[in-house]
Design a protein around this motif. Sequence first.
Motif, mmCIF file in Angstrom:
data_model
loop_
_atom_site.group_PDB
_atom_site.id
_atom_site.type_symbol
_atom_site.label_atom_id
_atom_site.label_comp_id
_atom_site.label_asym_id
_atom_site.label_seq_id
_atom_site.Cartn_x
_atom_site.Cartn_y
_atom_site.Cartn_z
ATOM 1 N N ILE A 258 16.095 19.604 -81.022
ATOM 2 C CA ILE A 258 16.075 21.000 -80.089
ATOM 3 C C ILE A 258 16.012 20.595 -79.017
ATOM 4 O O ILE A 258 15.057 19.579 -78.308
ATOM 5 N N ASN B 99 8.680 31.500 -75.634
ATOM 6 C CA ASN B 99 8.842 31.293 -76.741
ATOM 7 C C ASN B 99 8.858 30.074 -77.588
ATOM 8 O O ASN B 99 8.851 29.515 -79.077
ATOM 9 N N THR B 100 9.559 29.154 -76.751
ATOM 10 C CA THR B 100 9.973 27.930 -77.479
ATOM 11 C C THR B 100 9.513 27.300 -76.777
ATOM 12 O O THR B 100 9.651 26.669 -75.576
ATOM 13 N N ASN B 101 8.513 25.806 -76.222
ATOM 14 C CA ASN B 101 8.216 24.746 -75.877
ATOM 15 C C ASN B 101 7.619 23.480 -76.613
ATOM 16 O O ASN B 101 7.564 23.963 -77.703
ATOM 17 N N SER C 144 8.573 33.103 -85.765
ATOM 18 C CA SER C 144 7.961 31.234 -84.784
ATOM 19 C C SER C 144 7.280 30.489 -85.674
ATOM 20 O O SER C 144 6.590 30.738 -86.493
ATOM 21 N N SER D 277 5.075 26.817 -85.636
ATOM 22 C CA SER D 277 4.279 25.792 -84.690
ATOM 23 C C SER D 277 3.362 24.398 -85.410
ATOM 24 O O SER D 277 3.407 24.552 -86.948
ATOM 25 N N HIS E 177 10.566 23.392 -71.959
ATOM 26 C CA HIS E 177 11.447 24.194 -72.640
ATOM 27 C C HIS E 177 12.845 24.199 -72.574
ATOM 28 O O HIS E 177 13.294 23.287 -72.028
ATOM 29 N N ASN F 93 6.441 24.575 -80.677
ATOM 30 C CA ASN F 93 6.336 26.001 -80.281
ATOM 31 C C ASN F 93 7.994 25.927 -80.464
ATOM 32 O O ASN F 93 8.087 26.295 -79.350
ATOM 33 N N VAL F 94 8.242 26.753 -81.547
ATOM 34 C CA VAL F 94 9.409 27.845 -81.506
ATOM 35 C C VAL F 94 9.998 28.716 -82.373
ATOM 36 O O VAL F 94 9.592 28.713 -83.188
ATOM 37 N N ARG F 95 10.543 29.120 -81.655
ATOM 38 C CA ARG F 95 10.931 31.237 -82.071
ATOM 39 C C ARG F 95 12.578 30.592 -82.444
ATOM 40 O O ARG F 95 13.152 30.507 -81.832
ATOM 41 N N ILE G 195 17.948 29.104 -81.678
ATOM 42 C CA ILE G 195 16.659 29.291 -80.963
ATOM 43 C C ILE G 195 16.001 29.754 -79.830
ATOM 44 O O ILE G 195 16.866 29.703 -79.064
#
Length: 154
Positions: free
Chosen positions: A37, A145-147, A109, A111, A21, A68-70, A139
């Motif tokens: 990212i 939230n982001t992984n 989000s 995905s 992450h 998963n990206v918020r 991001i």
Amino acid sequence: RMRIDATGAVTMPLQPAFLVHPASAQNNIALNSPVAIVLATEIFDQNGDFSSNGFTAPVTGKYQFNVNVRLDSVDTAANFYELQLSTSNRTYQAIIDPGQFNDDLDYFSLSISALADMDASDTAAIKILQSAGTAQTDIDGGAANTNFSGYLAC
């Protein structure tokens, strides 16, 4: 290389698997071209195949990837946001048209889950593309939230 316990459970400690992450948020992402990212924090990286924001397949096989990206401060003036999981063989995408909303979104989000065929030394990485609008979107840097994760499935 393989461990079988008394119950018959099998573990393979060198089986490729990773979960990473961001270390912090990426603020005001650039417009109109894919932005890598930055994934600077490893939760785990069995076999050491993740580095420099990407995974390199150690062997040929089928790999399960989960992304998963918020996004924070989503701009409704953007034409679209496209999350990309790019492998050496193809690109998988998730897309949103934020113009369908009445106001800028505080967060949203995206995905992707994909079972990808990879040869030894193929790579996988994630990027985000914002088409048009204002460079205001961030991001989120939170691990929940982001992984990005993946493992050799077969």
